[in-house]
Design a protein around this motif. Sequence first.
Motif, short mmCIF file in Angstrom:
data_model
loop_
_atom_site.label_atom_id
_atom_site.label_comp_id
_atom_site.label_asym_id
_atom_site.label_seq_id
_atom_site.Cartn_x
_atom_site.Cartn_y
_atom_site.Cartn_z
N ILE A 1 -23.69 -5.91 30.26
CA ILE A 1 -22.38 -6.30 29.74
C ILE A 1 -22.14 -5.45 28.49
N SER A 2 -21.04 -4.68 28.50
CA SER A 2 -21.01 -3.64 27.46
C SER A 2 -19.84 -3.71 26.48
N GLY A 3 -19.38 -4.91 26.14
CA GLY A 3 -18.52 -5.03 24.97
C GLY A 3 -17.02 -5.08 25.20
N ARG A 4 -16.58 -5.18 26.45
CA ARG A 4 -15.15 -5.37 26.72
C ARG A 4 -15.03 -6.47 27.79
N TYR A 5 -14.13 -7.40 27.56
CA TYR A 5 -13.98 -8.55 28.46
C TYR A 5 -12.49 -8.89 28.59
N ILE A 6 -12.13 -9.50 29.72
CA ILE A 6 -10.86 -10.24 29.81
C ILE A 6 -11.28 -11.65 30.22
N LEU A 7 -10.90 -12.61 29.40
CA LEU A 7 -11.40 -13.97 29.62
C LEU A 7 -10.25 -14.96 29.73
N GLN A 8 -10.47 -15.99 30.52
CA GLN A 8 -9.51 -17.09 30.64
C GLN A 8 -9.75 -18.07 29.48
N PRO A 9 -8.70 -18.79 29.07
CA PRO A 9 -8.84 -19.64 27.87
C PRO A 9 -9.81 -20.81 28.05
N GLU A 10 -10.19 -21.12 29.30
CA GLU A 10 -11.17 -22.21 29.52
C GLU A 10 -12.53 -21.89 28.89
N ILE A 11 -12.75 -20.63 28.52
CA ILE A 11 -14.01 -20.27 27.85
C ILE A 11 -14.16 -21.03 26.53
N PHE A 12 -13.04 -21.36 25.88
CA PHE A 12 -13.13 -22.01 24.56
C PHE A 12 -13.76 -23.39 24.65
N ALA A 13 -13.44 -24.14 25.73
CA ALA A 13 -14.03 -25.47 25.89
C ALA A 13 -15.54 -25.36 26.10
N LYS A 14 -15.97 -24.31 26.80
CA LYS A 14 -17.42 -24.10 27.00
C LYS A 14 -18.07 -23.72 25.66
N LEU A 15 -17.41 -22.85 24.91
CA LEU A 15 -17.98 -22.40 23.63
C LEU A 15 -18.10 -23.55 22.64
N GLU A 16 -17.14 -24.46 22.70
CA GLU A 16 -17.13 -25.59 21.76
C GLU A 16 -18.42 -26.41 21.87
N LEU A 17 -18.96 -26.50 23.09
CA LEU A 17 -20.15 -27.33 23.32
C LEU A 17 -21.44 -26.50 23.39
N GLN A 18 -21.30 -25.18 23.20
CA GLN A 18 -22.44 -24.30 23.43
C GLN A 18 -23.55 -24.49 22.39
N LYS A 19 -24.75 -24.68 22.87
CA LYS A 19 -25.92 -24.79 21.99
C LYS A 19 -26.42 -23.38 21.66
N PRO A 20 -27.09 -23.18 20.52
CA PRO A 20 -27.65 -21.86 20.23
C PRO A 20 -28.59 -21.39 21.33
N GLY A 21 -28.54 -20.10 21.63
CA GLY A 21 -29.40 -19.53 22.68
C GLY A 21 -30.30 -18.45 22.11
N ALA A 22 -30.36 -17.28 22.79
CA ALA A 22 -31.24 -16.19 22.37
C ALA A 22 -31.01 -15.87 20.88
N GLY A 23 -32.10 -15.71 20.14
CA GLY A 23 -32.02 -15.37 18.72
C GLY A 23 -31.48 -16.49 17.85
N GLY A 24 -31.37 -17.72 18.40
CA GLY A 24 -30.85 -18.85 17.64
C GLY A 24 -29.35 -18.77 17.42
N GLU A 25 -28.66 -17.83 18.13
CA GLU A 25 -27.21 -17.66 17.94
C GLU A 25 -26.43 -18.29 19.10
N ILE A 26 -25.18 -18.65 18.84
CA ILE A 26 -24.32 -19.16 19.90
C ILE A 26 -23.84 -17.95 20.71
N GLN A 27 -24.34 -17.87 21.93
CA GLN A 27 -24.17 -16.67 22.75
C GLN A 27 -22.96 -16.82 23.67
N LEU A 28 -22.12 -15.80 23.67
CA LEU A 28 -20.97 -15.78 24.59
C LEU A 28 -21.43 -15.81 26.04
N THR A 29 -22.49 -15.05 26.35
CA THR A 29 -22.96 -14.98 27.74
C THR A 29 -23.31 -16.36 28.27
N ASP A 30 -23.92 -17.22 27.44
CA ASP A 30 -24.30 -18.56 27.90
C ASP A 30 -23.06 -19.35 28.33
#
Length: 296
Positions: free
Chosen positions: A210-239
């Motif tokens: 995945i190389s740094g450009r995306y087109i995303l639907q707004p439903e991603i925000f609801a997923k991000l809101e609940l996202q637990k920290p992942g790799a490196g202790g950071e909240i990861q977009l990929t998760d």
Amino acid sequence: MSPKSPAKVRKVVFPVAGLGTRFLPATKVIPKEMLTVVDKPVIQYAVEEAIEAGIEHFVFVTGRGKNAIEDHFDLAFELEATLKARGKTAEIEILRTTRPLYGAASFVRQQEPLGLGHAVWCAREIVGNEPFALALPDMLIHGQPGCLAQMIETYNTHGGNIVAVEEVPHEHVNRYGVVALGKTFDKRTHSITAMVEKPKIEDAPSDLIISGRYILQPEIFAKLELQKPGAGGEIQLTDSMIELLADQAFIAYQFDGKTYDCGDKIGYLAANVAYALDRPDIGPKFRPVLDALIRG
Ligand code: UTP
């Protein structure tokens, strides 16, 4: 627009709140996105790529110490008045074409650098309920047309979520988010069946990152809101994209272009050399200097 056309992508999000620790001490005061490739800040290449793709509104997710980015895209009144008084019309034109239209840029702060996913979530109120482009500015992509323009064309055909991917040597896959491919639409366009962030080399489902450009639907925000920290202790977009993949289609788009990772010293130096050689006003003068340096 026919009823089947996907909703237009009008906005782009640039997450620029990272600390840029790999470039200290340069980034102690200067945001890494303001480091120059030849004579333009890295962030400006990304903005120009978005303009070329027809994007109308630019959302910058900034943090402390990133004020230079906001100033760069503002009207520098005193500077322009001085240039005007001196008759420097070419320089005024350079500044004029650098600025977004009045009201076309928004700035929101990520108060803590909790990860890329968290930075994207911070843009939710400004993006609202519509699809949006996301561009990591330190991934500089040289393409004609630009990567975002290619992706918007793909999005207009397929809709859904589009992720730019590129092939890397197999031994490097553990540094990135990696996709697994399903159906092939054409040689550059495939459905995504799975994604994994920084897999072990032996577990990676492909060599496409995945190389740094995306087109995303707004439903991603609801997923991000609940996202637990992942790799490196950071909240990861990929998760969060992995969670959204259960509900919505994702397409991997292998863009036509070359990437320079300007968040990394070697990638940044390579970008400066490649972009300088490519410039008609600089390349012919720079090439012999570079040749002499290499010969020692
Ligand atoms: P990087 O992984 O390159 O991290 O972020 P970084 O902090 O900018 O740089 P280093 O590793 O310390 O040198 C990828 C992108 O995500 C943004 C960065 O600004 C960059 O565009 N980002 C990252 C945020 O906006 N917020 C974060 O919390 C993390």
